[in-house]
Design an enzyme around this catalytic site. Structure first.
Site, PDB file in Angstrom:
ATOM      1  N   LYS A 140       0.831  -1.207   0.000  1.00 13.08           N
ATOM      2  CA  LYS A 140       0.000   0.000   0.000  1.00 13.08           C
ATOM      3  C   LYS A 140       0.867   1.259   0.000  1.00 13.08           C
ATOM      4  O   LYS A 140       0.604   2.196  -0.759  1.00 13.08           O
ATOM      5  CB  LYS A 140      -0.941  -0.025   1.214  1.00 13.08           C
ATOM      6  CG  LYS A 140      -1.955  -1.171   1.182  1.00 13.08           C
ATOM      7  CD  LYS A 140      -2.932  -1.083   2.322  1.00 13.08           C
ATOM      8  CE  LYS A 140      -2.289  -1.342   3.666  1.00 13.08           C
ATOM      9  NZ  LYS A 140      -1.764  -2.722   3.780  1.00 13.08           N
ATOM     10  N   THR A 141       1.880   1.296   0.835  1.00 15.59           N
ATOM     11  CA  THR A 141       2.769   2.463   0.865  1.00 15.59           C
ATOM     12  C   THR A 141       3.532   2.597  -0.442  1.00 15.59           C
ATOM     13  O   THR A 141       3.712   3.706  -0.967  1.00 15.59           O
ATOM     14  CB  THR A 141       3.749   2.347   2.043  1.00 15.59           C
ATOM     15  OG1 THR A 141       3.016   2.249   3.267  1.00 15.59           O
ATOM     16  CG2 THR A 141       4.668   3.563   2.106  1.00 15.59           C
ATOM     17  N   THR A 143      -5.652  -1.186   7.038  1.00 16.64           N
ATOM     18  CA  THR A 143      -5.708  -2.637   7.173  1.00 16.64           C
ATOM     19  C   THR A 143      -7.079  -3.093   7.651  1.00 16.64           C
ATOM     20  O   THR A 143      -7.341  -4.290   7.698  1.00 16.64           O
ATOM     21  CB  THR A 143      -4.634  -3.118   8.171  1.00 16.64           C
ATOM     22  OG1 THR A 143      -4.801  -2.429   9.426  1.00 16.64           O
ATOM     23  CG2 THR A 143      -3.231  -2.831   7.634  1.00 16.64           C
ATOM     24  N   ARG A 162       6.637  -8.168   1.728  1.00 11.47           N
ATOM     25  CA  ARG A 162       7.516  -7.637   2.778  1.00 11.47           C
ATOM     26  C   ARG A 162       8.225  -8.764   3.517  1.00 11.47           C
ATOM     27  O   ARG A 162       9.410  -8.676   3.815  1.00 11.47           O
ATOM     28  CB  ARG A 162       6.717  -6.785   3.763  1.00 11.47           C
ATOM     29  CG  ARG A 162       7.554  -6.196   4.904  1.00 11.47           C
ATOM     30  CD  ARG A 162       6.683  -5.438   5.876  1.00 11.47           C
ATOM     31  NE  ARG A 162       6.072  -4.275   5.240  1.00 11.47           N
ATOM     32  CZ  ARG A 162       5.059  -3.595   5.760  1.00 11.47           C
ATOM     33  NH1 ARG A 162       4.518  -3.988   6.901  1.00 11.47           N
ATOM     34  NH2 ARG A 162       4.570  -2.545   5.130  1.00 11.47           N
ATOM     35  N   ASP A 170      -1.397   6.859   6.194  1.00  9.24           N
ATOM     36  CA  ASP A 170      -1.378   5.435   6.512  1.00  9.24           C
ATOM     37  C   ASP A 170      -2.261   5.172   7.736  1.00  9.24           C
ATOM     38  O   ASP A 170      -2.392   6.029   8.617  1.00  9.24           O
ATOM     39  CB  ASP A 170       0.064   4.998   6.797  1.00  9.24           C
ATOM     40  CG  ASP A 170       0.230   3.491   6.736  1.00  9.24           C
ATOM     41  OD1 ASP A 170      -0.694   2.799   6.256  1.00  9.24           O
ATOM     42  OD2 ASP A 170       1.287   2.986   7.179  1.00  9.24           O
TER      43      ASP A 170
END
Length: 362
Positions: A80-81, A174, A233, A125
């Site tokens: 997402k980032t 999230t 990640r 975020d």
């Protein structure tokens, strides 16, 4: 011992623990940033989201206007980032990054919005964790590009309208269900990111390995990808740990056996389960005959907080079909017994038929 000396001694004792806290080291942050793709065409996976987002960005470029506000939802670690950074890069705009927990007052948001430049991208975020007054201010900012600043208190308070430059808000969450409806409806484009397949993680690892100058065979990539829990990640983190293991052991090329030995050293098993995951399953199977078990009882047994077990271990165990959540408590599935190499107990019977499972409550 004086109070000052006692404080200094306590600080010295606490210092070593700071070295192993959960915050990523500076080197880890730098490496993670370097591995992020910089363009939409380099972003691996999420093909549907990439196609839709590409249309949004191309359309805004053709219109010569800022892109619609974008909401990205999905589990942590899926990009997402990274997508927010790509959106800013594709638009040729500056990127301002903040987070929901950092915006606790409407004044905090007003300060950020008033400092934006025309066409800038604002990334928030964990946007669902903003305070309610800030959320209500964001409604008008997103829709009308203006905010009302309240000056004074009581009967003498006045509202001063503040015009804002055209900007694009990118929100990441999230837990999309915690977003209020009016905020969610103001996003022009919403996307949900899904977990990655092993083949997609294979591509992520191949790209990362080339940037890290690591030689890995195809079966080595497959081994790391299969233990990455469907999350880029995690796959990149495991790749760096495999690199460390290979460097220390003097291995020039990482194959399946080397990758397996390295990940076993870090207690990541063949399904990607770590120490906490296995502790939860082991407690269910060996201490409580597979459950049902109350969450707090389970957390005490594995030495963790209930929130940690519920938010860190359970989602992956449930997704892999190793654990089930029932109204009576948590139970281990047949797959959990098989993965641990244990034999599931046979159900007890009575004269009236099968006995109900024993409830191990809090």
């Amino acid at each position: 011992m004086s109070e000052t000396e006692h404080h200094d001694a306590a600080a010295e004792q606490a210092a070593p623990r700071e070295l192993v806290n959960t915050a990523p080291a500076a080197e880890e942050k730098t490496m993670e940033a370097a591995l992020r793709p910089k363009a939409l065409e380099d972003f691996v996976g999420q093909s549907t989201v990439r196609g839709q987002l590409s249309l949004v960005l191309q359309s805004s470029a053709m219109r010569g206007a800022a892109a619609d506000h974008v909401l990205l939802s999905g589990p942590p670690g899926l990009g997402k980032t990274t997508l927010a950074m790509i959106i800013a890069a594709e638009m040729g705009a500056a990127l301002r990054i903040t987070s929901g927990p950092a915006i606790q007052h409407a004044g905090d948001l007003a300060a950020i919005l008033s400092s934006l430049t025309d066409g800038e991208v604002l990334f928030i975020d964990e946007i669902h964790r903003m305070s309610r007054p800030a959320e209500e201010m964001l409604y008008m900012a997103m829709e009308d590009f203006r905010v009302d600043i309240i000056v004074g208190k009581g009967a003498g308070a006045t509202s001063i309208p503040l015009e804002l430059p055209s900007f694009t808000l990118v929100g990441a969450t999230t837990r999309a269900g915690l977003l209020p409806g009016p905020l969610r409806d103001r996003f022009g484009f919403t996307a949900h990111l899904e977990f990655y397949s092993v083949d997609e993680l294979h591509q992520v690892l191949r790209r990362s390995a080339s940037m890290l100058n690591i030689s890995v065979t195809e079966d080595g990539f497959a081994e790391i990808a299969s233990r990455s829990r469907g999350t880029p990640r995690i796959s990149n983190r495991l790749l760096r740990r495999v690199r460390d293991w290979a460097l220390v052991h003097g291995i020039d090329q990482v194959d399946q056996q080397a990758a397996s030995e390295a990940l076993n050293t870090y207690e990541v098993d063949s399904l990607g389960l770590d120490r906490l995951d296995r502790a939860v399953l082991d407690a269910l199977c060996t201490k409580f005959r597979g459950g049902p078990v109350g969450l707090s009882t389970l957390a005490i047994l594995v030495g963790e907080e209930t929130e940690t077990v519920e938010s860190v271990a359970e989602p992956f165990l449930v997704r892999e079909g190793l654990l089930a959540r029932t109204p009576r408590g948590r139970i281990a599935t047949d797959a959990a017994w098989e993965h641990l190499g244990l034999e599931a107990p046979k159900p007890t019977t009575t004269d009236e038929g099968p006995a109900a499972p024993k409830l191990w409550d809090e």
